[in-house]
Motif scaffolding. Sequence first.
Motif, mmCIF file in Angstrom:
data_model
loop_
_atom_site.group_PDB
_atom_site.id
_atom_site.type_symbol
_atom_site.label_atom_id
_atom_site.label_comp_id
_atom_site.label_asym_id
_atom_site.label_seq_id
_atom_site.Cartn_x
_atom_site.Cartn_y
_atom_site.Cartn_z
ATOM 1 N N LEU A 183 0.843 -1.195 0.000
ATOM 2 C CA LEU A 183 0.000 0.000 0.000
ATOM 3 C C LEU A 183 0.877 1.244 0.000
ATOM 4 N N ASP A 184 0.505 2.252 -0.822
ATOM 5 C CA ASP A 184 1.201 3.536 -0.713
ATOM 6 C C ASP A 184 0.318 4.547 0.034
ATOM 7 N N GLY A 185 0.891 5.706 0.332
ATOM 8 C CA GLY A 185 0.206 6.680 1.174
ATOM 9 C C GLY A 185 -1.071 7.226 0.557
ATOM 10 N N ASN A 186 -1.043 7.507 -0.749
ATOM 11 C CA ASN A 186 -2.250 8.040 -1.381
ATOM 12 C C ASN A 186 -3.384 7.015 -1.373
ATOM 13 N N GLN A 187 -3.045 5.753 -1.648
ATOM 14 C CA GLN A 187 -4.071 4.709 -1.564
ATOM 15 C C GLN A 187 -4.623 4.627 -0.141
ATOM 16 N N ALA A 188 -3.737 4.730 0.842
ATOM 17 C CA ALA A 188 -4.173 4.625 2.238
ATOM 18 C C ALA A 188 -5.055 5.808 2.638
ATOM 19 N N LEU A 189 -4.716 7.007 2.169
ATOM 20 C CA LEU A 189 -5.559 8.172 2.485
ATOM 21 C C LEU A 189 -6.944 8.005 1.856
ATOM 22 N N GLY A 190 -6.984 7.471 0.636
ATOM 23 C CA GLY A 190 -8.275 7.204 0.001
ATOM 24 C C GLY A 190 -9.043 6.111 0.729
ATOM 25 N N LEU A 191 -8.316 5.074 1.140
ATOM 26 C CA LEU A 191 -8.953 3.979 1.877
ATOM 27 C C LEU A 191 -9.512 4.476 3.209
ATOM 28 N N GLY A 192 -8.742 5.328 3.870
ATOM 29 C CA GLY A 192 -9.214 5.904 5.131
ATOM 30 C C GLY A 192 -10.489 6.712 4.931
ATOM 31 N N ALA A 193 -10.548 7.445 3.817
ATOM 32 C CA ALA A 193 -11.760 8.224 3.530
ATOM 33 C C ALA A 193 -12.959 7.296 3.323
ATOM 34 N N LEU A 194 -12.734 6.173 2.630
ATOM 35 C CA LEU A 194 -13.826 5.203 2.444
ATOM 36 C C LEU A 194 -14.310 4.672 3.786
ATOM 37 N N PHE A 195 -13.375 4.288 4.638
ATOM 38 C CA PHE A 195 -13.748 3.745 5.951
ATOM 39 C C PHE A 195 -14.410 4.804 6.829
ATOM 40 N N ALA A 196 -14.096 6.076 6.579
ATOM 41 C CA ALA A 196 -14.698 7.156 7.376
ATOM 42 C C ALA A 196 -16.101 7.507 6.887
ATOM 43 N N GLY A 197 -16.506 6.939 5.776
ATOM 44 C CA GLY A 197 -17.826 7.242 5.245
ATOM 45 C C GLY A 197 -17.851 8.487 4.389
ATOM 46 N N CYS A 198 -16.696 8.864 3.831
ATOM 47 C CA CYS A 198 -16.639 10.035 2.951
ATOM 48 C C CYS A 198 -17.592 9.829 1.765
ATOM 49 N N THR A 199 -18.381 10.845 1.467
ATOM 50 C CA THR A 199 -19.324 10.735 0.348
ATOM 51 C C THR A 199 -19.067 11.776 -0.731
ATOM 52 N N PHE A 200 -18.107 12.697 -0.498
ATOM 53 C CA PHE A 200 -17.824 13.722 -1.508
ATOM 54 C C PHE A 200 -16.350 14.072 -1.463
ATOM 55 N N SER A 236 0.366 15.396 4.305
ATOM 56 C CA SER A 236 1.058 14.288 3.657
ATOM 57 C C SER A 236 2.304 14.870 2.987
ATOM 58 N N ASP A 237 3.009 14.090 2.210
ATOM 59 C CA ASP A 237 4.131 14.584 1.402
ATOM 60 C C ASP A 237 4.411 13.553 0.314
ATOM 61 N N GLN A 238 5.270 13.903 -0.628
ATOM 62 C CA GLN A 238 5.533 12.986 -1.752
ATOM 63 C C GLN A 238 6.085 11.658 -1.256
ATOM 64 N N TYR A 239 6.897 11.696 -0.215
ATOM 65 C CA TYR A 239 7.488 10.465 0.315
ATOM 66 C C TYR A 239 6.392 9.521 0.809
ATOM 67 N N LEU A 240 5.473 10.045 1.607
ATOM 68 C CA LEU A 240 4.370 9.214 2.086
ATOM 69 C C LEU A 240 3.465 8.799 0.924
ATOM 70 N N ALA A 241 3.193 9.742 0.016
ATOM 71 C CA ALA A 241 2.241 9.480 -1.060
ATOM 72 C C ALA A 241 2.686 8.340 -1.965
ATOM 73 N N ASP A 242 3.992 8.278 -2.289
ATOM 74 C CA ASP A 242 4.467 7.331 -3.301
ATOM 75 C C ASP A 242 5.164 6.101 -2.748
ATOM 76 N N ALA A 243 5.577 6.126 -1.490
ATOM 77 C CA ALA A 243 6.286 4.965 -0.941
ATOM 78 C C ALA A 243 5.292 3.831 -0.666
ATOM 79 N N LYS A 244 5.656 2.630 -1.128
ATOM 80 C CA LYS A 244 4.811 1.452 -0.897
ATOM 81 C C LYS A 244 5.395 0.625 0.243
ATOM 82 N N VAL A 245 4.530 0.197 1.148
ATOM 83 C CA VAL A 245 4.944 -0.604 2.303
ATOM 84 C C VAL A 245 4.065 -1.841 2.358
#
Length: 566
Positions: free
Chosen positions: A196-213, A358-367
């Motif tokens: 998982l990279d940071g941008n995917q995780a931020l999007g996933l967190g939004a899904l789990f938070a119930g983000c609708t927009f 966030s930052d580019q390092y978090l956004a693009d690094a995969k862990v």
Amino acid sequence: MVDWSIKVGGAAGQGVQTVSEILALMLKRSGYYVFSLEDYQSRIRGGHTFTHIRLSDEPVWAAKKYLDLLVCLDPLTHGLHRHEVKERGFILGSFVPVGDASNSHHFITIDFEKEAIQLGNKVFANMVAVGAISAILGLAPELSEAYIEEVFAKKGKEVVEKNKLAFRRGRELVGIDPVLPQKGSIKSDHAPQFLLDGNQALGLGALFAGCTFYSAYPMTPSTGIMNFLASRAKEYGIMVEQAEDEIAAINMALGASYAGARAMTGTSGGGFCLMVEGLGLAAMTEVPIVVVDGQRPGPSTGLPTRTSQADLLFVVHAGHDEFPRFVFAPRDPQDAINVVRRAFYLTEKYQVPAIILSDQYLADAKVSYRNLELEEIPDFLIQVSDSSEYCRYALTPSGISPRVIPGGRALVVVDSDEHDECGHLTEDLGVRIAMHEKRMKKWEAMKKEMRMPFYAEGKDMTLIGWGSNWGVLQEVRKELRAEGIDAGFVHFNELWPLPFGLREFLVRLPLPVVVENNYRGQFADLLERETKFSFPVRITRYDGRPFLVDELRERVKEVLHDGQSV
């Protein structure tokens, strides 16, 4: 312990990312923990680019400088990075080993493109490279070929077979015994399951938070959040809007939030500048919103594809007049999931903006992770009032007014001008004082919400960091302790407001050393201002690249020797 560092380099558009992604997924499937980090220029084609992949049988969180294997998709890669290869390390690919053709390296010269053309098309060059790397590492071919079948199945049997042939050709050309223990016997259910990279995780967190927009204008490095959410919009019922600019993006999100959506927007520093007036509107109207600022070096457009931690003091103070806000900085992709959920909860509870750095390092690094953990966070329900006596900004002891969404009998009036309790514009200065004090009154309760930083004790010195430096600091501490230096570690992912009792905690730390990706040490400045405790020893980096484990370890040892900031 297996701990290998690989760098795959070439020209932009040559397939560096493809090779790296396939390799990282094969390593994950073979049972290794993986950390990968991209380095690329802000252009479509041309310019040097590389990916750094680290693999281990234990969790890894950051990249190291010195390489076990350098993969050259073009000759320039050899020229730029050969000095990073360890003694007895491997150099593979298209290069001419002249001049510095040291006997301490294993050279394996393969012209990937030439081999691919002989197989029918130069597009198979990437798979020849993947095959050669897998042979050097000793990855089980049956696992790799099964993965190739999955990836290319939609393109038909012929494409699958051609890629398998290219993969096998790459393995044949290496001609050496594998250098890592065979991992083919590892059962798939024991292998790490998530990469998982940071941008995917931020999007996933939004899904789990119930983000609708979600609304945004594309801006590196935050664009990946929009791409992730847009690809899942229908499945999860999210409206994703690409706005014409950042001003529109934040105002769209505010409108959606006012109407009852759980709304979020994302950008980078330059875009956040444009959003600041909207941030003030959120504060004045007390409309909840989550804003992601993916930091990159600036000012202005700066270095769009590099990393930085230099927006901290800006986002803490952004906006005219005074208003409270939350500021968070996730430590890694796993943490990003829960930070987004917590940001949604707190922005709704206190009706103030919540900003995620966030930052580019978090956004693009995969862990890679074997499990992803969801922290228990309360769900916050917006009220729907049937009372016609409702006042949106009713004065309360906490400063938090009951919030309802429009659509019931209650008339919900908001105004960006100063307003009275029912939301109507006013220039009564007594009301102005009452409403300003109401908004600022939330501050004390917000401070109580903030958690103390993560702390691992050490007797000789203490590394202090925030946000995406979590991984490298954790690994540097581990290496220092192995060398006999008892280093402690303090990490903040909740930055503003700072929690109560922080000074009493910080004054007990032996030799604090603050590590940040900015010029002056912005977080150290913030801590000094708020706690009245001095942090004279700082290690900073601001060239657009992240700290690497071995480099930072040496800089920390310099500090311990000289007692000066470096």
